[in-house]
Design an enzyme around this catalytic site. Structure first.
Site, PDB file in Angstrom:
ATOM      1  N   THR A 185       0.830  -1.205   0.000  1.00  0.00           N
ATOM      2  CA  THR A 185       0.000   0.000   0.000  1.00  0.00           C
ATOM      3  C   THR A 185       0.862   1.251   0.000  1.00  0.00           C
ATOM      4  O   THR A 185       0.562   2.232  -0.682  1.00  0.00           O
ATOM      5  CB  THR A 185      -0.945  -0.004   1.214  1.00  0.00           C
ATOM      6  N   ASP A 186       1.947   1.232   0.763  1.00  0.00           N
ATOM      7  CA  ASP A 186       2.889   2.360   0.734  1.00  0.00           C
ATOM      8  C   ASP A 186       3.470   2.548  -0.661  1.00  0.00           C
ATOM      9  O   ASP A 186       3.566   3.677  -1.166  1.00  0.00           O
ATOM     10  CB  ASP A 186       4.039   2.105   1.716  1.00  0.00           C
ATOM     11  N   ILE A 187       3.878   1.454  -1.286  1.00  0.00           N
ATOM     12  CA  ILE A 187       4.480   1.536  -2.627  1.00  0.00           C
ATOM     13  C   ILE A 187       3.477   2.099  -3.631  1.00  0.00           C
ATOM     14  O   ILE A 187       3.795   3.000  -4.422  1.00  0.00           O
ATOM     15  CB  ILE A 187       4.958   0.149  -3.091  1.00  0.00           C
ATOM     16  N   GLY A 190       3.012   5.724  -3.125  1.00  0.00           N
ATOM     17  CA  GLY A 190       4.136   6.456  -3.700  1.00  0.00           C
ATOM     18  C   GLY A 190       4.015   6.618  -5.207  1.00  0.00           C
ATOM     19  O   GLY A 190       4.342   7.676  -5.764  1.00  0.00           O
TER      20      GLY A 190
END
Length: 403
Positions: A185-187, A190
């Site tokens: 989810t972070d990737i 980003g």
């Protein structure tokens, strides 16, 4: 194309002030930097980005001794310059405001209103720099009942539905919700941030004005549910965990072999017929229970055991060779060391090495974007904490510091 035909990376000349930390924001900053932007990472003196301390493992020097650089930090901070500024002080706040006046883009992932008390929020900074593209990344966004909550990838994978469709089905060994093996989810956030920033820069060419980008991990995770969300919204079906199986395609999963496992990814009826021929069961493709994908879905519980009985009779290498020759999509399940030893990965140059002040060199994963005319450039390794403070203050602000 000759070397003289290669143009500078597409974002050359764009200045990015990166106030973010951990992964989602730094991932966006690294991607913008790979595309040519001058990305300045502002870090707390003496500590820096949280991930600098997320070790072991640490980067090793030429003698095999650990440096102070955690390998987690290395994955998301290539091509940046680090300045050490204490934003808790009035002097530090003034320096960051001055840098923001010279920036095209600002990335931050503080809690909602967290930078307002420092005069570093969008409303404050746009007064001095109306062309500033200001990207805020939070767990839940700038509005809504959860806006003030802290948000982390693992939490969002659960709240955003991803874990409800990841893991073994109920009733099977190892059943239960499972997070993805990287902070996906972070990737993805980003990546969305990078797209949004570039869109805002393109719009600025027309209007002359920057804008505020509000990105939430929860929003991104829900947007990336893709067919699983559509299965519910348009199809009325609440998706469940299916292990390695696919909710809409059969056979599309991992199967055991004589010495391991392979992935069989049959996407249409023609591929299934060719698989059946290779497996020595051409009758399966003409069986009315299995002749179409819709029928295979309906009779999944009958077909999959038959396939498993067939796949265990040959080695993974034998299956992959035979199925590739027949044009049936398949492949191994590699460990990461096998990934970087794969001839295709080597041929594509997905591992790069850059010089590093402490270690001599640092191995990194290449950017997957291939631009024919203005390719990605690897200019700098992930920086040491505060390595470029004097350099950046001199170049951006004309401030000369005493060594």
């Amino acid at each position: 194309m000759s070397a003289t035909d290669v143009r500078p990376p597409p974002l050359t000349g764009v200045r990015v002030l990166d106030l973010s930390r951990v992964l989602a924001g730094p991932w966006a900053g690294q991607l913008l930097a790979d595309l040519g932007a001058d990305v300045v990472k502002v870090e707390k003196p003496g500590a820096g980005d949280d991930t600098r301390a997320w070790g072991p493992p640490y980067l090793e020097d030429a003698s095999g001794h650990n440096t102070t650089e955690a390998t987690y930090f290395l994955c998301a901070n290539r091509n940046k310059r680090s300045v050490a500024i204490d934003t808790a002080t009035s002097e530090g706040q003034a320096q960051v405001r001055a840098l923001a006046q010279q920036a095209d883009v600002l990335l931050e992932n503080f809690k909602v209103s967290g930078l307002q008390r420092y005069g570093l929020d969008y409303a404050s900074l746009k007064e001095a720099n109306p062309r500033l593209v200001y990207c805020s990344i939070t767990g839940f966004g700038q509005t809504g009942p959860y806006a003030a909550r802290a948000g982390y990838d693992f939490l969002i994978q659960g709240m955003g539905g991803l874990m409800s469709v990841t893991g073994q089905p109920d009733g099977e060994p190892g059943a239960g919700p499972q997070k993805v093996g990287v902070a996906l989810t972070d990737i993805m956030t980003g990546l969305y941030a990078t797209i949004a920033v570039q869109a805002a820069l393109a719009e600025r060419e027309k209007s002359g004005l920057g804008q505020h980008i509000d990105l939430a991990l929860l929003d991104v995770q829900i947007a990336c549910l893709a067919n699983q969300a559509s299965n519910y919204l348009a199809g009325g079906m609440v998706p469940r965990r299916m292990g390695n199986a696919h909710p809409n395609i059969v056979p599309y999963r991992a199967f055991p072999t004589a010495d391991g496992d392979i992935i069989l990814a049959v996407g249409n009826d023609g591929q299934f017929a060719r698989f059946c021929t290779v497996a020595g069961h051409p009758d399966w493709s003409s069986d009315e229970r299995f002749s179409s994908n819709a029928q295979r879905l309906a009779n999944r519980a009958v077909l999959v055991p038959l396939l498993r009985q067939a796949t265990v009779m040959r080695s993974s290498a034998d299956w992959i060779a035979a199925l590739e020759a027949a044009g049936v999509p398949c492949g191994p399940i590699n460990h990461i060391d096998q990934v970087f030893a794969d001839p295709q990965v080597i041929a594509r140059g997905l591992q790069i090495t850059l010089p590093h002040t402490l270690a001599g060199s640092v191995p990194l994963v290449a950017n997957p974007i291939r631009l024919s005319g203005s390719p990605v450039a690897y200019r700098r390794p992930p920086p040491l904490l505060g390595e470029h403070t004097a350099e950046v203050l001199a170049q951006w602000l004309g401030v000369q510091t005493v060594a």
